[in-house]
Design a protein around this motif. Structure first.
Motif, PDB file in Angstrom:
ATOM      1  N   LYS A   1      97.867  28.958 -18.948  1.00 41.00           N
ATOM      2  CA  LYS A   1      96.409  29.053 -18.840  1.00 41.00           C
ATOM      3  C   LYS A   1      95.995  29.578 -17.469  1.00 41.00           C
ATOM      4  O   LYS A   1      95.089  30.408 -17.356  1.00 41.00           O
ATOM      5  N   ILE A   2      96.638  29.098 -16.423  1.00 40.24           N
ATOM      6  CA  ILE A   2      96.326  29.573 -15.062  1.00 40.24           C
ATOM      7  C   ILE A   2      96.523  31.079 -14.977  1.00 40.24           C
ATOM      8  O   ILE A   2      95.673  31.816 -14.442  1.00 40.24           O
ATOM      9  N   VAL A   3      97.645  31.540 -15.507  1.00 40.62           N
ATOM     10  CA  VAL A   3      97.967  32.977 -15.440  1.00 40.62           C
ATOM     11  C   VAL A   3      96.922  33.802 -16.178  1.00 40.62           C
ATOM     12  O   VAL A   3      96.419  34.804 -15.658  1.00 40.62           O
ATOM     13  N   PHE A   4      96.546  33.370 -17.371  1.00 42.16           N
ATOM     14  CA  PHE A   4      95.648  34.199 -18.176  1.00 42.16           C
ATOM     15  C   PHE A   4      94.186  34.104 -17.739  1.00 42.16           C
ATOM     16  O   PHE A   4      93.424  35.051 -17.941  1.00 42.16           O
ATOM     17  N   ILE A   5      93.760  32.996 -17.139  1.00 47.41           N
ATOM     18  CA  ILE A   5      92.410  32.978 -16.554  1.00 47.41           C
ATOM     19  C   ILE A   5      92.343  33.980 -15.406  1.00 47.41           C
ATOM     20  O   ILE A   5      91.370  34.730 -15.260  1.00 47.41           O
ATOM     21  N   PHE A   6      93.405  33.996 -14.584  1.00 43.94           N
ATOM     22  CA  PHE A   6      93.466  34.962 -13.479  1.00 43.94           C
ATOM     23  C   PHE A   6      93.441  36.390 -14.024  1.00 43.94           C
ATOM     24  O   PHE A   6      92.689  37.242 -13.531  1.00 43.94           O
ATOM     25  N   LEU A   7      94.244  36.666 -15.059  1.00 46.54           N
ATOM     26  CA  LEU A   7      94.287  38.015 -15.627  1.00 46.54           C
ATOM     27  C   LEU A   7      92.949  38.397 -16.258  1.00 46.54           C
ATOM     28  O   LEU A   7      92.512  39.548 -16.159  1.00 46.54           O
ATOM     29  N   PHE A   8      92.302  37.433 -16.897  1.00 48.91           N
ATOM     30  CA  PHE A   8      90.983  37.708 -17.495  1.00 48.91           C
ATOM     31  C   PHE A   8      89.970  38.074 -16.416  1.00 48.91           C
ATOM     32  O   PHE A   8      89.226  39.050 -16.544  1.00 48.91           O
ATOM     33  N   GLY A   9      89.952  37.286 -15.332  1.00 42.65           N
ATOM     34  CA  GLY A   9      89.028  37.581 -14.245  1.00 42.65           C
ATOM     35  C   GLY A   9      89.314  38.908 -13.578  1.00 42.65           C
ATOM     36  O   GLY A   9      88.399  39.609 -13.136  1.00 42.65           O
TER      37      GLY A   9
ATOM     38  N   THR B   1      92.816  40.683 -24.611  1.00 40.18           N
ATOM     39  CA  THR B   1      94.135  40.066 -24.765  1.00 40.18           C
ATOM     40  C   THR B   1      94.214  38.757 -23.991  1.00 40.18           C
ATOM     41  O   THR B   1      94.706  37.740 -24.500  1.00 40.18           O
ATOM     42  N   SER B   2      93.718  38.766 -22.763  1.00 43.31           N
ATOM     43  CA  SER B   2      93.735  37.560 -21.933  1.00 43.31           C
ATOM     44  C   SER B   2      92.872  36.465 -22.540  1.00 43.31           C
ATOM     45  O   SER B   2      93.254  35.292 -22.580  1.00 43.31           O
ATOM     46  N   PHE B   3      91.691  36.852 -23.032  1.00 44.31           N
ATOM     47  CA  PHE B   3      90.784  35.861 -23.606  1.00 44.31           C
ATOM     48  C   PHE B   3      91.371  35.246 -24.862  1.00 44.31           C
ATOM     49  O   PHE B   3      91.307  34.026 -25.064  1.00 44.31           O
ATOM     50  N   TRP B   4      91.954  36.076 -25.729  1.00 41.88           N
ATOM     51  CA  TRP B   4      92.568  35.541 -26.942  1.00 41.88           C
ATOM     52  C   TRP B   4      93.720  34.596 -26.610  1.00 41.88           C
ATOM     53  O   TRP B   4      93.905  33.564 -27.256  1.00 41.88           O
ATOM     54  N   ALA B   5      94.497  34.933 -25.594  1.00 41.34           N
ATOM     55  CA  ALA B   5      95.587  34.042 -25.167  1.00 41.34           C
ATOM     56  C   ALA B   5      95.025  32.689 -24.724  1.00 41.34           C
ATOM     57  O   ALA B   5      95.567  31.625 -25.059  1.00 41.34           O
ATOM     58  N   LEU B   6      93.923  32.714 -23.996  1.00 42.18           N
ATOM     59  CA  LEU B   6      93.310  31.478 -23.498  1.00 42.18           C
ATOM     60  C   LEU B   6      92.763  30.615 -24.635  1.00 42.18           C
ATOM     61  O   LEU B   6      92.901  29.388 -24.617  1.00 42.18           O
TER      62      LEU B   6
ATOM     63  N   ALA C   1      90.746  29.673 -12.127  1.00 44.44           N
ATOM     64  CA  ALA C   1      92.203  29.602 -12.302  1.00 44.44           C
ATOM     65  C   ALA C   1      92.842  28.776 -11.187  1.00 44.44           C
ATOM     66  O   ALA C   1      93.730  27.951 -11.438  1.00 44.44           O
ATOM     67  N   VAL C   2      92.397  28.980  -9.963  1.00 47.67           N
ATOM     68  CA  VAL C   2      92.947  28.254  -8.812  1.00 47.67           C
ATOM     69  C   VAL C   2      92.730  26.746  -8.963  1.00 47.67           C
ATOM     70  O   VAL C   2      93.599  25.939  -8.615  1.00 47.67           O
ATOM     71  N   LEU C   3      91.578  26.358  -9.516  1.00 44.04           N
ATOM     72  CA  LEU C   3      91.259  24.937  -9.655  1.00 44.04           C
ATOM     73  C   LEU C   3      92.157  24.217 -10.663  1.00 44.04           C
ATOM     74  O   LEU C   3      92.183  22.985 -10.704  1.00 44.04           O
ATOM     75  N   LEU C   4      92.902  24.964 -11.462  1.00 47.17           N
ATOM     76  CA  LEU C   4      93.820  24.344 -12.424  1.00 47.17           C
ATOM     77  C   LEU C   4      95.189  24.041 -11.818  1.00 47.17           C
ATOM     78  O   LEU C   4      95.982  23.300 -12.409  1.00 47.17           O
ATOM     79  N   ILE C   5      95.491  24.607 -10.658  1.00 45.71           N
ATOM     80  CA  ILE C   5      96.819  24.433 -10.053  1.00 45.71           C
ATOM     81  C   ILE C   5      97.156  22.959  -9.798  1.00 45.71           C
ATOM     82  O   ILE C   5      98.279  22.526 -10.090  1.00 45.71           O
ATOM     83  N   PRO C   6      96.214  22.137  -9.285  1.00 50.62           N
ATOM     84  CA  PRO C   6      96.556  20.714  -9.109  1.00 50.62           C
ATOM     85  C   PRO C   6      96.949  20.025 -10.416  1.00 50.62           C
ATOM     86  O   PRO C   6      97.814  19.148 -10.418  1.00 50.62           O
ATOM     87  N   ALA C   7      96.337  20.409 -11.529  1.00 51.15           N
ATOM     88  CA  ALA C   7      96.702  19.820 -12.825  1.00 51.15           C
ATOM     89  C   ALA C   7      98.138  20.169 -13.179  1.00 51.15           C
ATOM     90  O   ALA C   7      98.893  19.320 -13.688  1.00 51.15           O
TER      91      ALA C   7
END
Length: 421
Positions: A306-314, A324-329, A392-398
């Motif tokens: 999820k972190i990777v694809f939010i970054f790619l979407f943005g 593609t990124s949105f569908w993955a998410l 995307a960055v805010l998901l890293i602690p999770a």
């Protein structure tokens, strides 16, 4: 099929239909009709999440003290009224559009909290903790099919009038409330007020709240999931409120066949649902929801992806990459929620299940309230792209916490195997 399962699947299907009808095209209503900017879009979400934060614990206690059935039914009626009001904002001139929508979202927040913890707690008690994981995944698969129908209805209604989906969605919730009044039973849970007598209501409420807090404190896994919930909330609200704006303003929708914005969002949503149905089936068949290790590693992998694809979407610079990124998410979200809910329900004492689930929802709301204005401000001051990358960055602690939890699970398994098991 047990009666409770039929009622639950009907309930989640009608909720999925109503929500899809409303939220497939709601951003077009907000942006094109009500003319909201990125910060106003975020403020609408903040109003909802503050309400959820304030009301989760009281409504969770209502569910444990007076009954999950009562709580869910109240919530459905309140939600129905809120969404009808939101769809009627165009016709009510007493307040500005933003004020009317915020008022409706506050009322919605109250309704959401009556349903949130009680719904999962009710069905977990009715079918048992060992069976609820597969049911959650099955329900998600069914609701994805319902959502495909809801998308078509949403596009048709919004093409006629952009506020019509809210009116229809609200009426659907009111019909659901009537259905639950007639069909929903509560057979495997005794409300605290009935179990302990009706002599001192305030004491029963206080004891239920304190028992819920103690439940979280004594279980290390619940404390860690609370931390995860905060950062998931901080990340999700910004993404949920800005992804449509990113498609409209940053990327631009294709001009194939003169398709309208509403139709394009319908196509995007239908694609995600159809893919999600297949993924949910694979998860239901392959994932052992009774295994702590399997659930933990699934959540760890899903969070990292999820972190990777939010970054790619943005960071997307064209429509195919963004799509593609949105569908993955959306596919990740399809199975993440049921898996996370399964783990939560399996680790909570039945007597305080609604209260603890409400505590978790409150933490999620706090995360959304704390994180989303920051993300929205970045979107206004800089770009929507920057705001999404921040999500995307805010998901890293999770991700870090899930990795830590996996290590603890491995250590626990090693100790168990070392004593002859």
């Amino acid at each position: 099929m047990p009666s409770a399962v039929r009622v639950y699947l009907t309930m989640v299907s009608l909720i999925a239909f109503a929500n899809t009808v409303m939220f497939t095209t709601y951003a077009v209503y907000y942006i094109n009709t009500l003319d909201f900017n990125p910060l106003q879009l975020i403020l609408v979400g903040v109003a909802l999440e503050i309400t959820v934060f304030l009301c989760e614990i009281p409504t969770g206690i209502v569910a444990d003290v007076y009954g999950r059935r009562l709580s869910v039914i109240i919530g459905c009626f309140v939600l129905g009224l809120a969404f009808v009001l939101e769809g009627s904002a165009l016709y009510i001139s007493v307040l500005s559009f933003i004020a009317m929508v915020i008022l409706a979202e506050i009322i919605r927040g109250v309704g959401e909290t009556f349903v949130s913890g009680a719904q999962g707690a009710w069905i977990t008690d009715e079918v048992g903790e060992d069976n609820v994981g597969k049911l959650f995944l099955r329900a998600r698969q069914i609701t994805l099919g319902v959502e495909v129908i809801g998308i078509g209805v949403s596009v048709a209604l919004a093409s006629y009038k952009l506020n019509a989906p809210f009116i229809v969605g609200g009426l659907t919730y009111l019909v659901l409330g009537i259905f639950l009044l007639m069909k929903m039973k509560e057979t495997n849970f005794i409300p605290a007020i009935a179990e302990r007598g009706n002599r001192n209501t305030l004491k029963v409420i206080s004891n239920t709240l304190m028992s819920g807090i103690k439940e979280v404190k004594k279980k290390h896994i619940l404390l860690m999931l609370t931390f995860v919930t905060f950062f998931v909330g901080a990340s999700s609200e910004g993404f949920d409120r800005l992804w449509e704006l990113h498609f409209i303003d940053s990327i631009g929708l294709p001009k194939l066949g003169g398709l309208s914005t509403v139709v394009w969002f319908g196509i995007i949503s239908i694609g995600s649902k159809l893919i999600g149905i297949g993924v949910a089936e694979v998860a239901r068949r392959k994932l052992d929801t009774r295994s702590v290790f399997s659930v933990n590693i699934a959540l760890l992998l899903l969070t990292s992806i999820k972190i990777v694809f939010i970054f790619l979407f943005g960071a997307s610079v064209n429509f195919p990459m963004a799509l593609t990124s949105f569908w993955a998410l959306t596919v990740i979200g399809t199975i993440y929620g049921p898996i996370f809910d399964t783990w939560l329900n399996q680790n909570i004492d039945s007597k305080v299940r609604s209260t603890v689930l409400s505590l978790m929802s409150q933490v999620n709301a706090f995360g959304q309230t704390a994180g989303s204005p920051f993300i929205g401000t970045v979107g206004v001051r800089y770009t929507v792209r920057a705001a999404l990358i921040l999500a995307a960055v805010l998901l890293i602690p999770a991700f870090i916490v899930f990795a830590r939890m996996l290590k603890l699970v491995k250590n626990s398994s090693s100790k168990t195997s070392g004593v002859g098991h």
